[in-house]
Write a protein that holds these residues in place. Sequence first.
Motif, short mmCIF file in Angstrom:
data_model
loop_
_atom_site.label_atom_id
_atom_site.label_comp_id
_atom_site.label_asym_id
_atom_site.label_seq_id
_atom_site.Cartn_x
_atom_site.Cartn_y
_atom_site.Cartn_z
N ASN A 3 -31.88 -18.54 -19.03
CA ASN A 3 -31.05 -17.33 -18.95
C ASN A 3 -30.46 -17.16 -17.57
O ASN A 3 -31.17 -17.31 -16.57
CB ASN A 3 -31.90 -16.08 -19.24
N LYS A 23 -24.39 -21.11 -17.40
CA LYS A 23 -23.74 -21.96 -18.42
C LYS A 23 -22.47 -21.30 -18.95
O LYS A 23 -21.40 -21.90 -18.95
CB LYS A 23 -24.71 -22.19 -19.60
N THR A 24 -22.62 -20.05 -19.38
CA THR A 24 -21.48 -19.34 -19.93
C THR A 24 -20.36 -19.21 -18.90
O THR A 24 -19.19 -19.41 -19.19
CB THR A 24 -21.91 -17.94 -20.42
N THR A 25 -20.78 -18.90 -17.67
CA THR A 25 -19.80 -18.76 -16.60
C THR A 25 -19.02 -20.06 -16.40
O THR A 25 -17.80 -20.03 -16.22
CB THR A 25 -20.52 -18.35 -15.30
N1 LIG Z 1 -19.05 -10.26 -15.98
C1 LIG Z 1 -20.03 -10.45 -15.09
N2 LIG Z 1 -20.07 -9.71 -13.97
C2 LIG Z 1 -21.05 -9.90 -13.07
N3 LIG Z 1 -22.04 -10.80 -13.19
C3 LIG Z 1 -22.05 -11.57 -14.28
C4 LIG Z 1 -21.05 -11.44 -15.29
N4 LIG Z 1 -21.31 -12.33 -16.26
C5 LIG Z 1 -22.43 -12.99 -15.88
N5 LIG Z 1 -22.88 -12.55 -14.69
C6 LIG Z 1 -24.04 -13.04 -13.97
O1 LIG Z 1 -23.89 -14.42 -13.77
C7 LIG Z 1 -25.10 -15.10 -13.94
C8 LIG Z 1 -24.92 -16.24 -14.91
O2 LIG Z 1 -24.60 -15.72 -16.18
P1 LIG Z 1 -24.21 -16.64 -17.40
O3 LIG Z 1 -23.86 -15.73 -18.51
O4 LIG Z 1 -23.22 -17.64 -16.97
O5 LIG Z 1 -25.60 -17.37 -17.70
P2 LIG Z 1 -26.01 -18.28 -18.93
O6 LIG Z 1 -26.51 -19.53 -18.36
O7 LIG Z 1 -24.92 -18.37 -19.91
O8 LIG Z 1 -27.21 -17.46 -19.52
P3 LIG Z 1 -27.63 -17.21 -21.04
O9 LIG Z 1 -28.37 -18.43 -21.46
O10 LIG Z 1 -28.51 -16.03 -20.95
O11 LIG Z 1 -26.39 -16.98 -21.82
C9 LIG Z 1 -26.11 -14.06 -14.40
O12 LIG Z 1 -26.93 -13.74 -13.30
C10 LIG Z 1 -25.29 -12.90 -14.81
O13 LIG Z 1 -25.95 -11.70 -14.51
#
Ligand SMILES: Nc1ncnc2c1ncn2[C@@H]1O[C@H](COP(=O)(O)OP(=O)(O)OP(=O)(O)O)[C@@H](O)[C@H]1O
Lengths: 335, 278
Positions: free
Chosen positions: B51, B55-57
């Motif tokens: 989490n 990844k999503t970013t």
């Molecule tokens: N719109 C946003 N504004 C500010 N911070 C963000 C935003 N979206 C994501 N983050 C932060 O960026 C970091 C990475 O988030 P991201 O969604 O890319 O993770 P992830 O690897 O996709 O996680 P997951 O497996 O939970 O989906 C996190 O700490 C999140 O809080």
Amino acid sequence: MPEQLAYTIEVFLNGLMAGVLYALVALGFVLIYKASGIFNYAQGVMALFAAMTLVGIQNGQVPFAHLINAIFGTDVHKFGWTVHSFLAILLTVIVMIALAWAVQKFVFKHLVGQEPIILFMATIGLAYFLEGVADLMWGSELKALNVCAADGVCLPQGLNMWIDETTFNAFGYGFFIDNLDIVASIVAAILVIGLVMFAQYTKQGRAMRAVADDHQAALSVGVSLNFIWVLVWSLAGFVALVAGIMWGAKSGVQFSLSLIALKALPVLMLGGFTSIPGAIVGGLIIGVGEKLFEFLIGAPFLGGATENWFAYMLALLFLVFRPQGLFGEKIIERV
Amino acid sequence: MLDDTDTAAVQVDNVLEVNNIEVIYNHVILVLKGVSLNVPKGGITALLGGNGAGKTTTLKAISGLLASERGEVTKGSIKYRGEPIHHADPAETVKKGVVQVMEGRHCFEHLTIEENLLTGAYTRSDGTAAINADLEMVYDYFPRLKERRRSQAGYTSGGEQQMCAVGRALMSKPETILLDEPSMGLAPQLVEQIFEIVKSINEEQGVTFLLAEQNTNVALRFAHYGYILESGRVVMDGPAKDLRENQDVKEFYLGLSDEGRKSYRDVRSYRRRKRWLS
Ligand SMILES: Nc1ncnc2c1ncn2[C@@H]1O[C@H](COP(=O)(O)OP(=O)(O)OP(=O)(O)O)[C@@H](O)[C@H]1O
Ligand SMILES: [Mg+2]
């Protein structure tokens, strides 16, 4: 036919006609609200602006004449021609599209992702700004919307004799129905059917609904939010123009026209902010409701003038018992 | 699944190159701190991590969806077929052939399944016939969607919505699909089924996949190559086969250690300890 019943039916029909206009204004709200979550307070002013532009173009008025004269010391007011009504309507539509584009480009593009209340405040600002622009562009004096423009294209006026005679022969009582109201209803019906078909069966219409559902997802498949928003503001502008023409033909093009926005509010509470059928039915219910209430209860028992508040009272009742409105889109929630 | 395919063979031509990107949200929140990855044409590349790893970013930086969330690529570059795309808007990127399937599916709830799919073809201009042919193609991959074609998407099941989201992306005739967390909230059987379909789309249609997953186990079975992301950095990468056999990965992400599955916190403190020790 007993006289009281005949009167009631007549009042009912007149209420329906008034309702059509409320519905038209409400429709403009719904379009924008659905696609962008913006409650467009300026919808009424857009109707005014559209009607003034139409009249101005018809009469061959020079836009911003006061401003031009003040700056250059000239004394121009009219081009000295009149414009054919259909051409004038077409030009007004173009002006409304340009307005939609400008509103998106200079205001809402910069407010993407802001709180709804901020967007709402922006539309209040827009309403006053637009009112000022309309004033500056076309002058502030009351104008009759030329129901008969110079070219002889007329909006029908006066009593519909055919209905009067037919009903008189059938029931022994002739109904008074205004021709203009009949035309307004037909135009509104065509407009609504057209809009629904557009939303339902065309690519851009589908994209419009997609944007209404989920901005991010729409972006992810390559829909341009900017384009869709200009599109809905243009459609709302077009609806405003139609409402403006009808209302203007009835009671003249004047600044009070912008207040019809306030009449649309209870319609929206009744019909739901996101439903096109809701706007129509809500408009009709309010139109009929306020006329009938005034006729049956208001005038005889309450000293009249109930039309001013009836709609709001009805809306309030709805807010208490059915907050999503009659047709408010079901919020899909899965468990 | 892919143990015996020669993974080296598919890594020749990279369609997508992410070079050392830094992403900042809201002008202040630094989320990606220099991520680089290569996505080979015709392959399935997995982006793994817990989490908040980023990844999503990363996927949104590629697709251009970042801008609508007030995020920005502040350093580095993203190139698709050699052209920079990190400042492009999503519609342009879709037209270039890259489409993202968002985490949490994001179907258009009030549109029917079929309307959802057709919306996927928004950017296309190759005519109704071609679009209808692809609609049939999507229905072949997801027969379930054909049965539900007239249902409002909001009333379909989570699995059907995931299929709808993938199908909708396919409708744009993409060359590359960025697939975010397809397994989220689905029963293991369904996850397996969806991954099987992804694999056949990859093999039959030649669509390249970049796949973000927390479900390391499934992802590494279907992917050719994997990157592991941790707090905005790539900490490990390699062919899927190697990653699956890697002791650390086994322990932290596959939950195969002798002491049983470890929580993410354990992983982090372990890492810190390890870094400190080494
Ligand atoms: N719109 C946003 N504004 C500010 N911070 C963000 C935003 N979206 C994501 N983050 C932060 O960026 C970091 C990475 O988030 P991201 O969604 O890319 O993770 P992830 O690897 O996709 O996680 P997951 O497996 O939970 O989906 C996190 O700490 C999140 O809080
Ligand atoms: Mg994620």
